[in-house]
Design an enzyme around this catalytic site. Structure first.
Site, PDB file in Angstrom:
ATOM      1  N   ASN A 350      28.895 -34.485  46.967  1.00  0.00           N
ATOM      2  CA  ASN A 350      28.338 -33.130  46.968  1.00  0.00           C
ATOM      3  C   ASN A 350      29.403 -32.131  46.497  1.00  0.00           C
ATOM      4  OD1 ASN A 350      26.381 -31.214  47.239  1.00  0.00           O
ATOM      5  ND2 ASN A 350      26.075 -31.489  49.444  1.00  0.00           N
ATOM      6  N   HIS A 381      23.250 -26.465  56.113  1.00  0.00           N
ATOM      7  CA  HIS A 381      22.386 -27.644  56.056  1.00  0.00           C
ATOM      8  C   HIS A 381      21.146 -27.482  56.932  1.00  0.00           C
ATOM      9  CE1 HIS A 381      25.788 -29.836  54.166  1.00  0.00           C
ATOM     10  NE2 HIS A 381      24.828 -30.606  53.688  1.00  0.00           N
TER      11      HIS A 381
END
Length: 495
Positions: A350, A381
């Site tokens: 990521n 998140h």
């Protein structure tokens, strides 16, 4: 409890278009996932068309901005229906902040509003609508838009609200010195290439791409006459796109086989929790977490290919003279699977989110940058408890790994044999540690997470605490942690 697999009757569960429902039934894949893949594949073909027929040499930047924005908005509405309103509301609110707020506070207000709205959506998605545990929902694009909005706000602050000598080299390169127009703002945030699956990118890079300066800017530092060119070459992304589509295909195959064979729900099975011995659990946890990766490899590599197909993502020329199209790459699979430390692993997983966290948090905060960056990452998140287990465990293990590396690594570099042993041991330790740390991230809930960690005797938590308490913490080479500013670099040269 862990998330359960959706029943066949839930294949229609989506807030977006249902026109692909027959295909969903035929493939036995949830409709929201079919819509996602269909949009990305359509985006891939649209990207090739965009690069060829709306080339900057043939079309104005306004037309390119408008086309990219309109198609991106259509994709969002197709996939998420009226839930796409959340993206538009956030974009409009933050543009209002962009044009009305002073540059000295624009980054603070934007970060607060964007993260606040994202968090509210995360909470409502879970506890009000009971939606999104297994589906591809609107929160994904909203998370990407949040990254872009806050990145741009900080870069505008750097360009208009800070002195050039106070910026690091990277901050100076990416600083935005003129606030974007409304069309540029919408295009950057909602373009069809990155609205569904990202990745986050920098505003100056995106505008240079739209205006046709993106590739040439990366080539100007190379002496092409020595290489036999009479003018700047025009690198084609086709080879990079084909390579990434091959990786995407393999990832999809692994997802449909390996991931289905070893689902995350296995970690909550009675056999795993109560009957298997510790070494079996350790190995099985590793296999299950490996099986969870292909869906990320698929989505991120396909998104990268879409951007490259449009001509965006050129990063320059490597030491062998090859053209590189990895400016927007979100992962490096080889380095992930061969990582010998948490640092290497996280640097290649990521990637664009890590760059965002560095831009808006790590290099900005004066205290506890690692802890605060992990907290911001967890908030971004979502609000599932498993995310916080993962990130808090990650902080603990990162500190322990850093202590081990600083105190022990030098003893294994005296010979190639010792270094090979060190590399093998640290590779195994890294892969097992990642499996342990990331398990709550996919289990989501408290009960299966505690059950899993109890079955593993909290071994990594205990080892990490013992390491931190027993090994001296040596100061890092970059302490005190401050980004190198242009002023500090100039001062060092004069000294």
């Amino acid at each position: 409890m862990a998330a359960e697999a959706p029943a066949a009757g839930l294949s229609l569960r989506t807030t977006g278009s249902t026109c692909l429902h027959p295909l969903s039934e035929l493939l036995r894949i949830p409709l929201d996932q079919v819509n996602f893949v269909a949009c990305q594949l359509f985006a891939l073909f649209a990207a090739f068309w965009f690069r060829i027929y709306l080339h900057p040499g043939k079309t104005s930047s306004e037309v390119r901005h408008a086309f990219a924005t309109i198609l991106g908005i259509y994709f969002v509405i197709f996939c998420f229906g009226w839930y796409s309103v959340h993206l538009f509301v956030l974009v409009l609110m933050c543009y209002g902040i962009m044009v009305t707020t002073s540059v000295s506070n624009i980054h603070r207000y934007t970060l607060f509003v964007a993260m606040g709205y994202l968090t509210i959506c995360h909470i409502s998605r879970i506890y009000i609508f009971h939606y999104g545990i297994l589906t591809t929902d609107f929160s994904g694009p909203l998370m990407i838009v949040t990254q872009k909005i806050t990145t741009l706000a900080f870069q505008v602050h750097d360009g208009l609200g800070r002195k050039a000598e106070d910026l690091s080299g990277e901050q100076h390169r990416l600083a935005v010195k003129v606030k974007p127009s409304f069309l540029e703002y919408l295009s950057y945030l909602l373009n069809f290439m990155s609205i569904i699956a990202g990745p986050c990118n920098n505003f100056k890079d995106y505008v240079a791409f739209i205006e046709g300066r993106h590739v040439h800017m990366k080539l100007l530092g190379v002496n092409w006459k020595q290489k036999g060119f009479h003018s700047l070459p025009e690198p084609s992304p086709n080879r990079a796109v084909i390579q990434k589509l091959c990786v995407t295909s393999v990832s999809l195959l692994l997802f449909l086989t390996l991931t289905k064979t070893f689902p995350i729900t296995c970690l909550a099975d009675d056999w795993f929790v109560h009957k298997a011995d510790f070494l079996t659990r350790l190995f099985y946890l590793y296999v299950v977490m490996q099986a969870a990766k292909p869906k990320y490899y698929f989505a991120w590599t396909l998104a990268d290919a879409v951007n490259n197909a449009a001509g965006f993502g050129f990063s320059g020329v490597d030491k062998n003279g090859n053209f590189c199209w990895d400016l927007l790459s979100n992962l490096n699979i080889w380095k992930i699977e061969t990582a010998t430390s948490l640092k290497i692993y996280l640097e290649n997983w990521n990637i664009q989110t890590a760059a965002w966290l560095k831009c808006v948090c790590y290099e900005r905060v004066p205290w506890y940058p690692t802890v605060l960056t992990f907290i911001l990452s967890a908030l971004w998140h979502g609000v599932y408890p498993g995310y916080y287990f993962t990130f808090l465990t990650g902080v603990l293990v990162t500190l322990a790994a850093r202590a081990v590396r600083n105190n022990c690594r030098q003893y294994f570099h005296s010979s190639k044999a010792l270094k090979a042993v060190y590399d093998v041991v640290t590779w195994a330790a890294t892969q097992l540690a990642i499996s342990y740390i990331a398990a709550p991230f996919v289990l989501l809930a408290v009960e299966p997470t505690i059950s899993l960690y109890k079955s593993m005797y909290f071994y990594l938590h205990i080892i990490s605490l013992l390491v931190i308490l027993s090994l001296p913490i040596k100061p890092q080479a970059h302490a005190p942690r401050q980004p190198r500013t242009l002023n500090s670099v100039h001062k060092k040269k004069t000294d």
